[in-house]
Design an enzyme around this catalytic site. Structure first.
Site, PDB file in Angstrom:
ATOM      1  CG  ASP A  15      -1.845  -1.222   1.515  1.00  0.00           C
ATOM      2  OD1 ASP A  15      -1.909  -1.722   0.461  1.00  0.00           O
ATOM      3  OD2 ASP A  15      -2.162  -1.658   2.544  1.00  0.00           O
ATOM      4  CD  GLU A 222      -9.031  -2.659  -0.738  1.00  0.00           C
ATOM      5  OE1 GLU A 222      -9.565  -2.622   0.558  1.00  0.00           O
ATOM      6  OE2 GLU A 222      -8.436  -3.413  -1.290  1.00  0.00           O
TER       7      GLU A 222
HETATM    8  O1  FUB Z   1      -3.304  -3.425   3.674  1.00  0.00           O
HETATM    9  C1  FUB Z   1      -4.526  -3.548   4.159  1.00  0.00           C
HETATM   10  C2  FUB Z   1      -5.691  -3.296   3.224  1.00  0.00           C
HETATM   11  O2  FUB Z   1      -5.323  -4.191   1.787  1.00  0.00           O
HETATM   12  C3  FUB Z   1      -5.616  -1.941   2.578  1.00  0.00           C
HETATM   13  O3  FUB Z   1      -5.958  -0.943   3.364  1.00  0.00           O
HETATM   14  C4  FUB Z   1      -6.122  -2.068   1.480  1.00  0.00           C
HETATM   15  O4  FUB Z   1      -6.215  -1.022   0.344  1.00  0.00           O
HETATM   16  C5  FUB Z   1      -5.624  -3.271   0.779  1.00  0.00           C
HETATM   17  O5  FUB Z   1      -4.343  -3.097   0.123  1.00  0.00           O
END
Ligand code: FUB
Length: 323
Positions: A15, A222
């Site tokens: 991320d 997301e």
């Molecule tokens: O790293 C945990 C979660 O996985 C992140 O917040 C999301 O965007 C995904 O990459």
């Protein structure tokens, strides 16, 4: 730089939110660990407990690990799961925005402060008032106004909210209803709170209609990121269960944005997540995959690739699996 490059090989990091501060690239990733928690759709296996900050003076050069910048034990209201963070700079201070579940297992977004880009960061005593869900991304307008984007489905809990209020029984809309959206709010001048109620980041199709919840190849899931290229606002994001990094463009930070295409096809691993940054006259996509861990989706590694725009402003699609 023609090839994709892995950036850190001594730990698993994911991320990446990347910014240029003081002429260097600073990377704010999630720090993946082997927690032993079985994989599920709520992401319990992503049980991260601290953050590190990395910096680079050139895109091909050494990557410096500045060590732990914030530990979950230092956040008084935190329960579990430090997920994707982002950082911003204003008036001599650096601000780290992070999502973590509170002690009742609800994701909130917190802020921590430092006078250095690498931290250590000191968290505020409570989360941002009215914050919920995950994946904060902070964007600075040329006039110095900052906007925070956030939200994520499934384990990110966005489906539990409508109009910024928790609903009785969190669920996704029906497939032919408008998709859930990321949220955006202007930050207060002290960078510590929402200056307004978060608004929906609406993504339109080619006919000007908001994308539907059933449009899994294009709708938001997301990993919000905002950047500007040639005066146009590019909102990019992950489609989650279809594993694409996509983008949509608009003429202001709130949108609406019109869907434009795929930036990165699926990588090895369930999640895909990124940031886009200009450095020394070139554009780069920072992202992650699970190749080095042998496909263990909760143990991800950071990568960078050069990004190319066509004259009409479209981004050339990169392959998630080609080196
Ligand atoms: O790293 C945990 C979660 O996985 C992140 O917040 C999301 O965007 C995904 O990459």
């Amino acid at each position: 730089m023609e090839k994709k490059r892995y950036l850190v090989d001594h730990s698993f990091m994911a991320d990446p939110a990347v910014h240029v501060f003081d002429g260097k690239l600073y990377i704010y990733p999630s720090h993946d660990i082997e927690s032993g928690i079985p994989e599920n759709d709520l992401g319990d296996h992503f049980d991260m407990r601290d953050y590190h900050v990395f910096s680079m003076e050139s895109i091909d050069g050494a990557v410096t690990d500045h060590g732990v910048s914030l530990d979950i034990k230092e956040i008084p209201w935190a329960g579990r799961q430090l997920w994707d963070s982002d950082a911003a700079y204003r008036d001599g201070m650096y601000y780290l925005y992070f999502p973590v579940k509170d002690k009742t297992d609800i994701f909130r977004i917190g802020v921590a402060l430092s006078d250095r880009p690498e931290g250590p960061f000191v968290p505020q005593q409570a989360p941002i008032k009215g914050s919920y869900s995950i994946d904060p991304c902070v964007f600075r307008e040329e006039d110095g106004t900052h906007f925070i984007y956030f939200g994520g489905l499934w384990g990110g809990q966005l489906q539990r909210y409508r109009e910024n209020k928790a609903i009785e029984c969190g669920h996704e809309p029906e497939v032919d209803e408008p998709a859930l959206t990321a949220r955006v709010a202007r930050l207060t001048d002290d960078m510590l709170e929402f200056a307004e109620a978060p608004r929906s980041v609406v993504i339109l199709d080619e006919n000007g209609t908001p994308l539907k919840a059933g449009d899994h190849e294009r709708r938001f899931f997301e990993a919000s990121w905002m950047h500007q290229y040639n005066g146009v606002y590019y909102f990019s994001y992950s489609t989650g269960n279809t594993h694409l990094l996509c983008y949509a463009t608009g003429d202001n930070p709130y949108g609406p944005f019109t869907y434009r295409g795929v930036i990165l096809t699926p990588v090895v691993g369930w999640t895909t997540h990124h940031s886009i940054v200009e450095f020394k006259g070139k554009w780069y996509l920072f992202h992650h995959d699970s190749v080095p861990s042998g496909g263990r989706t909760w143990l991800r590694s950071l990568k960078v690739a050069e990004l190319h725009y066509l004259p009409d402003g479209t981004i050339q699609t990169l392959s998630g699996t080609d080196e």
